[in-house]
Design a protein around this motif. Structure first.
Motif, PDB file in Angstrom:
ATOM      1  N   ARG A  66     -10.185 -46.718 -32.872  1.00  0.00           N
ATOM      2  CA  ARG A  66      -9.242 -47.752 -32.419  1.00  0.00           C
ATOM      3  C   ARG A  66     -10.047 -49.024 -32.176  1.00  0.00           C
ATOM      4  O   ARG A  66     -10.623 -49.204 -31.106  1.00  0.00           O
ATOM      5  CB  ARG A  66      -8.502 -47.327 -31.148  1.00  0.00           C
ATOM      6  N   SER A  67     -10.096 -49.873 -33.167  1.00  0.00           N
ATOM      7  CA  SER A  67     -10.978 -51.028 -33.106  1.00  0.00           C
ATOM      8  C   SER A  67     -10.488 -52.073 -32.104  1.00  0.00           C
ATOM      9  O   SER A  67      -9.309 -52.447 -32.122  1.00  0.00           O
ATOM     10  CB  SER A  67     -11.083 -51.682 -34.486  1.00  0.00           C
ATOM     11  N   ARG A 100      -8.540 -55.234 -33.317  1.00  0.00           N
ATOM     12  CA  ARG A 100      -7.148 -55.121 -33.743  1.00  0.00           C
ATOM     13  C   ARG A 100      -6.995 -55.294 -35.262  1.00  0.00           C
ATOM     14  O   ARG A 100      -6.035 -55.874 -35.743  1.00  0.00           O
ATOM     15  CB  ARG A 100      -6.257 -56.110 -32.978  1.00  0.00           C
ATOM     16  N   GLY A 101      -7.947 -54.790 -36.002  1.00  0.00           N
ATOM     17  CA  GLY A 101      -7.845 -54.807 -37.451  1.00  0.00           C
ATOM     18  C   GLY A 101      -8.106 -56.150 -38.097  1.00  0.00           C
ATOM     19  O   GLY A 101      -7.721 -56.380 -39.252  1.00  0.00           O
ATOM     20  N   PHE A 160      -6.715 -49.488 -38.184  1.00  0.00           N
ATOM     21  CA  PHE A 160      -6.055 -49.962 -36.966  1.00  0.00           C
ATOM     22  C   PHE A 160      -4.554 -49.732 -37.042  1.00  0.00           C
ATOM     23  O   PHE A 160      -3.919 -49.304 -36.071  1.00  0.00           O
ATOM     24  CB  PHE A 160      -6.349 -51.442 -36.735  1.00  0.00           C
TER      25      PHE A 160
END
Length: 216
Positions: A10-11, A14-15, A210
């Motif tokens: 879960r980056s 936010r992608g 994400f």
């Protein structure tokens, strides 16, 4: 044996392609090399299995058979040295490309990354505005030198290289801050790199992680 790269499950970006596995993905895409991705949670990153290959508990790592590497710059250099397309063949041009890799990570990235952290972690502190202003001044001076060197050229030194790849990943963190936009040739430089098919493939692959984690 296919290369394996580790990345955030879960980056926090936010992608948006700011996590440092993006650099490795992009380099492998430019080199035309297949790779697999092993996604890690923040908890898993601090567990013994990952710490055995990345003692600081970070991503990305790079695994190719019995070779394991960490530090995104070192990984990109390794990929560039093993495959054509990211470093020039001519010795002096090759040395200059590597020089720009170090410039991106040692001269440009520290104040830019610090700025990101300050905006997240110190916004409610009494010294916030002064600290941010001081960092912005340092960054402007760095960008001035980079902009002057680049001029109206497409890339830092002849053809696109690993130096450009790392520099662009660093500069992208400034998008929307107004600092990059003050130097139109640098904003255009970043946009030019983002238009490369290899960049777009890497970006979409990271963003898909994400999107999938958010949907879950």
């Amino acid at each position: 044996m296919t290369v394996t790269v580790t990345a955030f499950e879960r980056s926090p970006d936010r992608g948006n392609g700011l996590a440092r596995d993006m650099r490795v993905r992009w380099a492998l895409e430019e080199a035309g090399q297949p790779y697999e991705v092993r996604l890690l949670s923040f908890k898993t990153m601090k567990e013994p299995a990952h710490l055995a290959i990345q003692p600081f508990g970070q991503i990305p790592t790079y695994e190719d058979g019995d070779l394991t590497l960490f530090e995104s710059g070192a990984i990109v250099l390794h990929v560039a040295e093993r495959h054509p397309g990211l470093l020039p063949d001519e010795a002096k041009a090759r040395a200059r490309a590597i020089m720009w890799m170090f410039a991106a990570l040692n001269t440009l990235e520290p104040p830019i990354f610090d700025r990101s952290l300050v905006r997240i972690l110190e916004r409610d502190k009494p010294w916030y505005e002064e600290r941010l202003s001081a960092l912005d001044e340092i960054i402007r001076k760095r960008l001035e030198g980079l902009s002057s060197h680049l001029g109206d050229a497409d890339w830092l030194d002849g053809a696109f290289s690993a130096g450009d790849l790392l520099m662009v990943t660093v500069l992208r963190r400034l998008q929307g801050s107004g600092l990059l936009e003050e130097r139109p040739n640098l904003a255009a430089y970043v946009a030019r790199a983002e238009a490369r098919p290899a960049y777009q493939r890497a970006f979409e692959a990271q963003r898909a992680v994400f999107a999938a984690s958010s949907a879950g």
